[in-house]
Design a protein around this motif. Structure first.
Motif, PDB file in Angstrom:
ATOM      1  N   VAL A   1       0.866  -1.182   0.000  1.00 36.70           N
ATOM      2  CA  VAL A   1       0.000   0.000   0.000  1.00 36.70           C
ATOM      3  C   VAL A   1       0.899   1.228   0.000  1.00 36.70           C
ATOM      4  CG1 VAL A   1      -1.699   1.343   1.298  1.00 36.70           C
ATOM      5  CG2 VAL A   1      -1.885  -1.151   1.200  1.00 36.70           C
ATOM      6  N   GLY A   2       0.675   2.093  -0.970  1.00 38.72           N
ATOM      7  CA  GLY A   2       1.394   3.354  -1.022  1.00 38.72           C
ATOM      8  C   GLY A   2       0.422   4.502  -0.811  1.00 38.72           C
ATOM      9  N   VAL A   3       0.828   5.472  -0.010  1.00 38.96           N
ATOM     10  CA  VAL A   3       0.013   6.668   0.187  1.00 38.96           C
ATOM     11  C   VAL A   3       0.848   7.886  -0.204  1.00 38.96           C
ATOM     12  CG1 VAL A   3      -1.502   5.661   1.944  1.00 38.96           C
ATOM     13  CG2 VAL A   3       0.590   6.816   2.644  1.00 38.96           C
ATOM     14  N   PRO A   4       0.184   8.920  -0.740  1.00 34.87           N
ATOM     15  CA  PRO A   4       0.934  10.053  -1.284  1.00 34.87           C
ATOM     16  C   PRO A   4       1.347  11.085  -0.247  1.00 34.87           C
ATOM     17  CG  PRO A   4      -1.401  10.396  -1.626  1.00 34.87           C
ATOM     18  CD  PRO A   4      -1.259   9.050  -0.971  1.00 34.87           C
ATOM     19  N   LYS A   5       2.434  11.736  -0.585  1.00 36.13           N
ATOM     20  CA  LYS A   5       2.906  12.888   0.183  1.00 36.13           C
ATOM     21  C   LYS A   5       3.228  13.976  -0.835  1.00 36.13           C
ATOM     22  CE  LYS A   5       6.218  14.237   3.691  1.00 36.13           C
ATOM     23  NZ  LYS A   5       7.263  13.745   4.595  1.00 36.13           N
ATOM     24  N   VAL A   6       2.747  15.189  -0.563  1.00 34.69           N
ATOM     25  CA  VAL A   6       3.029  16.316  -1.451  1.00 34.69           C
ATOM     26  C   VAL A   6       4.452  16.779  -1.190  1.00 34.69           C
ATOM     27  CG1 VAL A   6       2.429  18.707  -2.013  1.00 34.69           C
ATOM     28  CG2 VAL A   6       0.618  17.037  -1.578  1.00 34.69           C
ATOM     29  N   GLU A   7       5.220  16.868  -2.293  1.00 35.20           N
ATOM     30  CA  GLU A   7       6.602  17.345  -2.223  1.00 35.20           C
ATOM     31  C   GLU A   7       6.753  18.413  -3.300  1.00 35.20           C
ATOM     32  OE1 GLU A   7       8.975  13.778  -2.519  1.00 35.20           O
ATOM     33  OE2 GLU A   7       8.476  13.216  -0.464  1.00 35.20           O
ATOM     34  N   GLY A   8       6.597  19.656  -2.902  1.00 37.87           N
ATOM     35  CA  GLY A   8       6.622  20.761  -3.862  1.00 37.87           C
ATOM     36  C   GLY A   8       5.389  20.706  -4.735  1.00 37.87           C
ATOM     37  N   ALA A   9       5.585  20.621  -6.052  1.00 32.67           N
ATOM     38  CA  ALA A   9       4.458  20.574  -6.997  1.00 32.67           C
ATOM     39  C   ALA A   9       4.105  19.146  -7.386  1.00 32.67           C
ATOM     40  CB  ALA A   9       4.792  21.385  -8.247  1.00 32.67           C
ATOM     41  N   GLU A  10       4.749  18.161  -6.751  1.00 34.30           N
ATOM     42  CA  GLU A  10       4.556  16.759  -7.108  1.00 34.30           C
ATOM     43  C   GLU A  10       4.069  15.965  -5.902  1.00 34.30           C
ATOM     44  OE1 GLU A  10       5.036  15.987 -10.307  1.00 34.30           O
ATOM     45  OE2 GLU A  10       5.765  18.016 -10.688  1.00 34.30           O
ATOM     46  N   ILE A  11       3.594  14.744  -6.194  1.00 31.67           N
ATOM     47  CA  ILE A  11       3.329  13.794  -5.114  1.00 31.67           C
ATOM     48  C   ILE A  11       4.267  12.607  -5.301  1.00 31.67           C
ATOM     49  CG2 ILE A  11       0.943  14.351  -4.545  1.00 31.67           C
ATOM     50  CD1 ILE A  11       0.059  12.046  -6.370  1.00 31.67           C
TER      51      ILE A  11
ATOM     52  N   SER B   1       0.156  18.376   3.810  1.00 36.47           N
ATOM     53  CA  SER B   1      -0.298  19.456   2.939  1.00 36.47           C
ATOM     54  C   SER B   1      -1.814  19.425   2.826  1.00 36.47           C
ATOM     55  CB  SER B   1       0.318  19.296   1.556  1.00 36.47           C
ATOM     56  OG  SER B   1       1.716  19.388   1.637  1.00 36.47           O
ATOM     57  N   PHE B   2      -2.426  20.574   2.936  1.00 35.99           N
ATOM     58  CA  PHE B   2      -3.883  20.723   2.826  1.00 35.99           C
ATOM     59  C   PHE B   2      -4.613  19.912   3.900  1.00 35.99           C
ATOM     60  CE2 PHE B   2      -1.865  20.788  -1.386  1.00 35.99           C
ATOM     61  CZ  PHE B   2      -2.016  22.134  -1.686  1.00 35.99           C
ATOM     62  N   HIS B   3      -3.918  19.553   4.992  1.00 39.75           N
ATOM     63  CA  HIS B   3      -4.450  18.786   6.127  1.00 39.75           C
ATOM     64  C   HIS B   3      -4.788  17.341   5.770  1.00 39.75           C
ATOM     65  CE1 HIS B   3      -4.471  22.542   8.292  1.00 39.75           C
ATOM     66  NE2 HIS B   3      -5.163  23.082   7.313  1.00 39.75           N
ATOM     67  N   VAL B   4      -4.349  16.880   4.612  1.00 38.21           N
ATOM     68  CA  VAL B   4      -4.578  15.498   4.187  1.00 38.21           C
ATOM     69  C   VAL B   4      -3.584  14.604   4.932  1.00 38.21           C
ATOM     70  CG1 VAL B   4      -4.485  13.907   2.218  1.00 38.21           C
ATOM     71  CG2 VAL B   4      -5.364  16.225   1.909  1.00 38.21           C
ATOM     72  N   PRO B   5      -4.021  13.459   5.476  1.00 41.37           N
ATOM     73  CA  PRO B   5      -3.084  12.558   6.150  1.00 41.37           C
ATOM     74  C   PRO B   5      -1.986  12.089   5.188  1.00 41.37           C
ATOM     75  CG  PRO B   5      -5.352  11.941   6.635  1.00 41.37           C
ATOM     76  CD  PRO B   5      -5.400  12.969   5.549  1.00 41.37           C
ATOM     77  N   GLU B   6      -0.726  12.261   5.622  1.00 45.45           N
ATOM     78  CA  GLU B   6       0.431  11.864   4.821  1.00 45.45           C
ATOM     79  C   GLU B   6       1.335  10.947   5.634  1.00 45.45           C
ATOM     80  OE1 GLU B   6       2.441  15.421   3.461  1.00 45.45           O
ATOM     81  OE2 GLU B   6       1.016  15.714   1.834  1.00 45.45           O
TER      82      GLU B   6
END
Length: 187
Positions: free
Chosen positions: A77-87, A102-107
């Motif tokens: 299972v992979g979950v995203p993390k915002v890194e600059g303009a990318e995930i 980022s944006f209060h989304v669980p990372e």
């Protein structure tokens, strides 16, 4: 007769957010379970060695059951993390490894980078249409990610009320290959 203009993406987002907010929690949980089960029962759900998905947020279809089922089946299972303009996706083995990002989304916090080839990517969206066009959250993270990973199979989870007759599209908007709701699968 006057021709009615199609709603803008912003107007659709506001309308769908309001509908999600009004939806009773028990109905959200039941609808989420049904949509997730449809995905798990599908060919793509059964054969995926890895599933990349965000953690349900702001009244979206909940993905906790999907994540638990994937773990149980031995899937990555992979979950995203915002890194600059990318995930970038990170391997998640435990819900305690999530923090508001980022944006209060669980990372993910302190998780290894997910490097699965051709993972099934669950594409988030605010609204969809019968042609699988999608309105996301407006930042283009998934469009850029999927453009860089064109061979990854894609699916979306949505409540039936999020599927509209038609939604506006821009160049660069990437459609999921399938949409699973509590009532059907759109391909």
């Amino acid at each position: 007769k006057r021709c009615r203009m199609m709603e803008t993406k912003k107007e659709i987002r506001e309308r769908i957010f309001a509908l999600r907010e009004k939806m009773p929690e028990a109905e959200k949980r039941a609808g989420s379970r049904k949509a997730v089960q449809r995905l798990l029962d599908s060919e793509c759900g059964k054969t995926a060695a890895a599933i990349y998905t965000c953690v349900g947020f702001r009244g979206e279809v909940g993905t906790d059951d999907l994540i638990r089922a994937a773990w149980k089946d031995g899937k990555t299972v992979g979950v995203p993390k915002v890194e600059g303009a990318e995930i970038r996706f990170y391997i998640l083995n435990d819900f305690t490894k999530l923090r508001p990002g980022s944006f209060h989304v669980p990372e993910p916090l302190e998780c290894p980078v997910a490097q699965e080839e051709k993972a099934l990517v669950i594409v988030p969206g605010v609204a969809f249409d019968e042609e699988r066009n999608r309105i996301g959250y407006g930042k283009g993270f998934y469009d850029r990610y999927l453009c860089a990973h064109p061979d990854f199979p894609t699916a979306a989870l949505a409540f039936e009320f999020q599927v509209l007759k038609q939604v506006p599209q821009d160049d660069g908007d990437i459609r999921p290959q399938m949409i699973f709701t509590e009532k059907r699968c759109i391909v």
